[in-house]
Design an enzyme around this catalytic site. Structure first.
Site, mmCIF file in Angstrom:
data_model
loop_
_atom_site.group_PDB
_atom_site.id
_atom_site.type_symbol
_atom_site.label_atom_id
_atom_site.label_comp_id
_atom_site.label_asym_id
_atom_site.label_seq_id
_atom_site.Cartn_x
_atom_site.Cartn_y
_atom_site.Cartn_z
ATOM 1 C CB CYS A 1 9.291 -4.943 -13.435
ATOM 2 S SG CYS A 1 10.955 -5.545 -13.171
ATOM 3 N NE ARG B 1 -12.916 -9.244 3.947
ATOM 4 C CZ ARG B 1 -12.130 -8.579 2.767
ATOM 5 N NH1 ARG B 1 -11.067 -8.222 2.969
ATOM 6 N NH2 ARG B 1 -12.776 -8.498 1.895
ATOM 7 N N GLY C 1 -19.237 -11.847 4.636
ATOM 8 C CA GLY C 1 -18.998 -10.419 4.394
ATOM 9 C C GLY C 1 -18.602 -9.597 5.855
ATOM 10 N NE ARG D 1 -7.692 -7.837 0.280
ATOM 11 C CZ ARG D 1 -8.085 -6.738 1.059
ATOM 12 N NH1 ARG D 1 -6.810 -6.177 1.853
ATOM 13 N NH2 ARG D 1 -9.278 -6.296 1.108
HETATM 14 N N1 LLP Z 1 -20.038 -16.237 0.196
HETATM 15 C C1 LLP Z 1 -19.824 -15.703 -1.161
HETATM 16 C C2 LLP Z 1 -20.649 -16.258 -2.267
HETATM 17 C C3 LLP Z 1 -18.796 -14.776 -1.501
HETATM 18 O O1 LLP Z 1 -18.706 -14.310 -2.826
HETATM 19 C C4 LLP Z 1 -17.826 -14.609 -0.842
HETATM 20 C C5 LLP Z 1 -16.930 -13.621 -1.045
HETATM 21 C C6 LLP Z 1 -17.967 -14.817 0.577
HETATM 22 C C7 LLP Z 1 -18.903 -15.716 0.940
HETATM 23 C C8 LLP Z 1 -16.958 -14.552 1.732
HETATM 24 O O2 LLP Z 1 -16.895 -13.308 1.929
HETATM 25 P P1 LLP Z 1 -16.229 -13.032 3.463
HETATM 26 O O3 LLP Z 1 -16.700 -13.395 4.787
HETATM 27 O O4 LLP Z 1 -14.860 -13.262 3.128
HETATM 28 O O5 LLP Z 1 -16.110 -11.236 3.318
HETATM 29 N N2 LLP Z 1 -10.582 -10.347 -3.043
HETATM 30 C C9 LLP Z 1 -11.789 -9.565 -2.143
HETATM 31 C C10 LLP Z 1 -12.669 -10.176 -1.429
HETATM 32 C C11 LLP Z 1 -13.689 -10.860 -2.432
HETATM 33 C C12 LLP Z 1 -14.675 -11.656 -1.757
HETATM 34 C C13 LLP Z 1 -15.702 -12.679 -2.706
HETATM 35 N N3 LLP Z 1 -16.451 -13.205 -2.058
HETATM 36 C C14 LLP Z 1 -10.681 -8.759 -1.272
HETATM 37 O O6 LLP Z 1 -9.492 -9.170 -1.255
HETATM 38 O O7 LLP Z 1 -11.237 -8.011 -0.176
#
Ligand code: LLP
Length: 441
Positions: free
Chosen positions: A365, A297, A249, A334
């Site tokens: 489109c 991310r 996150g 996004r």
């Molecule tokens: N662990 C779990 C259980 C998760 O659900 C996620 C992300 C992560 C780790 C990794 O989180 P990060 O470090 O990447 O923030 N599609 C959305 C983001 C969805 C994230 C889903 N889960 C976007 O494009 O912002």
């Protein structure tokens, strides 16, 4: 430690990444093109590993959350850096395994894993499965009984920490589809239930409070609540969790509205978490759990850029100017999904002043097919290359074949060399699974 990014402006006034001139990359590989900076990815993996080693005695594991960007090459990089991975579907699991990633360093997530996915995970000897429903607990226990396996599991807990981020990427609000709530007692119920399952070996608990979060306090609070929960469960059931998985996150820089964090900042995010867990363990008189974290991310996001060729430019007098590119919501959905903001640059004319604001439109489109709204750019013309920055996470992994557009190719750059890691889809690839029933022939 601060120098994470290999993005720079070279002598020709072009954007450069990983020692490669982006205009040359566009010429050689075509556009749209996803470009990933290998050094950046490795540096971030090392930063988290270092923090875990120095602030928690290495008693844990960094898991790359591969939903951010999943392909064989990135699993190979993770493997060579000694980090584990989190996968969230049979497809991600398959990709990791087929890249030679060791199953025991894979954590499998998903709020509704299918029976096939569970079977695939168990048959592949996936190290840990994070259980998120009673149905899954029952299916998994039966599957393990049938195959004579004792499966390590964690339970997904909702610690009830609301983080400041987009509603769609918040995951620990009271109405979340993920996890079992500590507050309403369902977490304790499922914990007892899993403890009663003969073939599931409960190792501990997992939480993930959301994505693109910058407040250290949110992570610390989540750790706090999870440690309190571990202590409470120990008291009420006698079970002491040996593993705490704190999820991912950490936020990244997209535009000047976001803080620009250094490697040191990410190191310190994790340090704050480790420090809190150590203090809480002492305070609650419980052991320090093995700590897993799942950044996605922040490992690949700023490592990636997307190159596009400018096509039609449409000026609507006194309203706005659309600069259309050869990509769109099929390679980056996004903006359409979250109104996410991006920084856009004229890759071949980096020193030119930004003279106006334009909206970057895709070629689908659909009016909502936008990459970025009202972004400052210098004068650009059809045929120019523009780069959208920070597209490494949740772009390729969320791409689609909408309008039967081909998902672009991805290259990995390092030290002036660029190598293809994902080939561009062909029209044949796109129609490969189509079947014309006999009666329609
Ligand atoms: N662990 C779990 C259980 C998760 O659900 C996620 C992300 C992560 C780790 C990794 O989180 P990060 O470090 O990447 O923030 N599609 C959305 C983001 C969805 C994230 C889903 N889960 C976007 O494009 O912002």
């Amino acid at each position: 430690m601060n120098q994470r990014n290999t993005l720079k402006i070279n002598g020709a006034g072009h954007l450069e990444i990983g020692g490669c001139d982006t205009i040359e990359l566009a010429e050689k590989f075509g556009t749209p093109l996803y470009v990933f900076d290998e050094a950046y990815i490795r540096n971030m993996m090392r930063t988290y590993k270092k923090s875990l080693a120095e602030n928690y005695g290495g008693n844990g594991i960094v898991l790359y959350a591969s939903k951010a960007f999943s392909c064989k090459a990135v699993y190979k990089i993770a493997l060579s850096e000694g980090v584990g991975v989190d996968v969230v579907s049979g497809g991600e699991l398959y990709t990791a395994l087929s890249a030679g990633f060791p199953a025991d360093k894979i954590y499998m997530h998903g709020n509704n894993k299918t029976p096939e996915e569970l079977e695939y995970a168990v048959k592949s000897s996936v190290g840990t499965i994070v259980v998120d429903s009673y149905l899954e607990a029952d299916r998994l226990d039966k599957l393990c009984a049938d195959s004579g396996v004792k499966q390590n599991v964690l339970i997904r807990i909702n610690p009830g920490v609301e983080a400041h981020t987009h509603a769609y990427v918040q995951t620990a609000t009271p109405d979340s589809k993920f996890g079992f709530s500590i507050a309403n007692g369902t977490a304790e119920d499922i914990t007892r239930y899993i403890l009663s399952k003969g073939n599931l070996v409960l190792k501990g608990f997992h939480c993930h409070i959301g994505s693109q979060i910058f407040e250290k306090q949110s992570f610390v609070l989540a750790a706090d609540k999870m440690m309190d929960y571990i202590a409470a469960i120990k008291k009420s059931t006698g079970f002491e969790a040996s593993v705490l998985n704190i999820g991912g996150g950490f936020g990244i820089y997209y535009t000047d509205e976001d803080p620009k964090l250094t490697s040191e900042d990410y190191y310190n995010y994790l340090k704050a978490l480790c420090d809190e867990i150590k203090v809480k363990a002492e305070e609650l008189n419980i052991g320090r759990p093995f700590l897993a974290l799942e950044p996605g991310r922040s490992i690949v996001g700023e490592a990636g850029i997307t190159l596009y060729t400018v096509g039609a430019i449409k000026e609507i007098p006194a309203i706005k100017t659309y600069v259309a590119v050869d990509g769109g919501m099929f390679d980056n959905p996004r903006y359409a999904l979250y109104q996410s903001k991006y920084t856009v640059v004229a890759a071949g004319n980096m020193s030119a002043p930004c003279t106006r604001k334009v909206t970057i439109a895709g070629k689908c489109c659909e009016s909502g097919d936008i990459i970025a709204v009202d972004v400052p750019l210098p004068e650009v013309h059809s045929g120019d290359i523009i780069a959208v920055l920070s597209t490494g996470a949740y772009n390729y992994s969320m791409a689609s074949n909408y309008n039967r557009n081909a998902i672009p190719q991805a290259v990995l750059v390092n030290d002036g060399k660029a190598e293809t890691i994902i080939k561009k889809q062909t029209y044949e690839d796109i129609a490969r699974n189509d079947v014309i029933p006999e009666r329609l022939k």
